[in-house]
Design an enzyme around this catalytic site. Sequence first.
Site, mmCIF file in Angstrom:
data_model
loop_
_atom_site.group_PDB
_atom_site.id
_atom_site.type_symbol
_atom_site.label_atom_id
_atom_site.label_comp_id
_atom_site.label_asym_id
_atom_site.label_seq_id
_atom_site.Cartn_x
_atom_site.Cartn_y
_atom_site.Cartn_z
ATOM 1 N N LYS A 85 81.031 56.189 65.145
ATOM 2 C CA LYS A 85 79.546 56.789 65.270
ATOM 3 C C LYS A 85 78.563 55.759 64.188
ATOM 4 C CE LYS A 85 80.372 60.665 67.084
ATOM 5 N NZ LYS A 85 79.914 61.067 68.293
ATOM 6 N N TYR A 100 87.089 57.093 64.573
ATOM 7 C CA TYR A 100 86.152 57.954 65.091
ATOM 8 C C TYR A 100 84.805 57.676 64.369
ATOM 9 C CZ TYR A 100 83.675 62.300 65.675
ATOM 10 O OH TYR A 100 82.679 63.159 65.982
ATOM 11 N N PHE A 112 75.753 63.566 73.954
ATOM 12 C CA PHE A 112 76.688 64.344 73.498
ATOM 13 C C PHE A 112 77.934 64.048 73.744
ATOM 14 C CE2 PHE A 112 74.565 68.653 72.087
ATOM 15 C CZ PHE A 112 73.916 68.042 71.022
ATOM 16 N N LEU A 120 80.839 57.170 81.188
ATOM 17 C CA LEU A 120 79.662 56.394 80.898
ATOM 18 C C LEU A 120 80.364 54.814 80.705
ATOM 19 C CD1 LEU A 120 77.951 58.583 78.315
ATOM 20 C CD2 LEU A 120 77.251 58.028 80.422
#
Length: 273
Positions: free
Chosen positions: A143, A139, A74, A55
């Site tokens: 998100k 991380y 995901f 991506l």
Amino acid sequence: MTEQRLPIVVLTGAAGRLAQHVRPLLAAACREVRLCDVRPVTPQAGNETAFQCALEDASQLPALLAGADMVVHFAGYPREAAWDVILPANVASVANLWEAARAARVQRMIYASSNHAMGLYPRATTVGSEDLPRPDSRYGVSKVFMEAVAGLYAQKFGLKGFGMRIGHCSPEPLDARMLSHWVSPRDLAQLVRVGMEADYDNAIVYGVSDNARTWWDNTRAHVLGYRPQDSADPYREALQDKVSSDPLAEHFQGGDFAAAEFNRDRSLFDVDR
Ligand SMILES: NC(=O)c1ccc[n+]([C@@H]2O[C@H](COP(=O)([O-])OP(=O)(O)OC[C@H]3O[C@@H](n4cnc5c(N)ncnc54)[C@H](O)[C@@H]3O)[C@@H](O)[C@H]2O)c1
């Protein structure tokens, strides 16, 4: 619904652990499922097709998303790492994906956020969908970034966003922390189904089963139709003593992610008494 009306869905991270739990649902509910991953992935159902790409490479995304109605996202680096890992995998990829989805007129983005977006809340605090993020790691920050991007594209461009702050998904809970934040594979699949069908613009929900020890107010998911079938409660006796040796990890919802690299005065958090 006639087959013609069934959606075309792109599943990113299709070679990963969680994607395997939603592939049967998508294969049954969609006209076509495009399995996107940087790793090879083998189609199993007749309506699955593989699309191998990273991506980070925006040039691949128009072909991936052409004609798609929804994305179940995901793909990503699923744990803590240095910024040079997190930024391309979880930040640049997200920016590319949402921008390409907007250009392709995708209608819904159903995406895997994480409990680590909120991991610096104490376990004694119940948090809901509207509470401010408290990421516990680089991380976790990635998100929160994804949730913010989803909000922008939903509220400004009409691309519906359904963010699932997933706890820990595995066939069974494995330790005491999971008595609070475990989600079964079938409950996760049900939540994805809610994301595909419910009426919302920009929703943040918790990906968690029906656990009595939950730290989360999941009213938003329930209002949208989520009815978890599973619970970690039957594992309580077997797992309640399986705790971290670090009191700081036990204090925060994020567990070891929250405790790692922590260098503030621990007495501020009343964790060692
Ligand atoms: N496993 C859990 O319980 C859990 C809990 C909270 C959140 N999540 C989130 O759910 C998602 C899936 O988790 P998982 O446990 O299945 O992880 P996983 O590592 O098993 O699967 C992720 C997949 O994404 C692919 N991928 C990574 N970066 C990519 C990129 N830039 N382009 C294309 N493909 C890429 C990987 O090759 C891998 O197959 C992740 O975003 C993770 O952060 C998982």
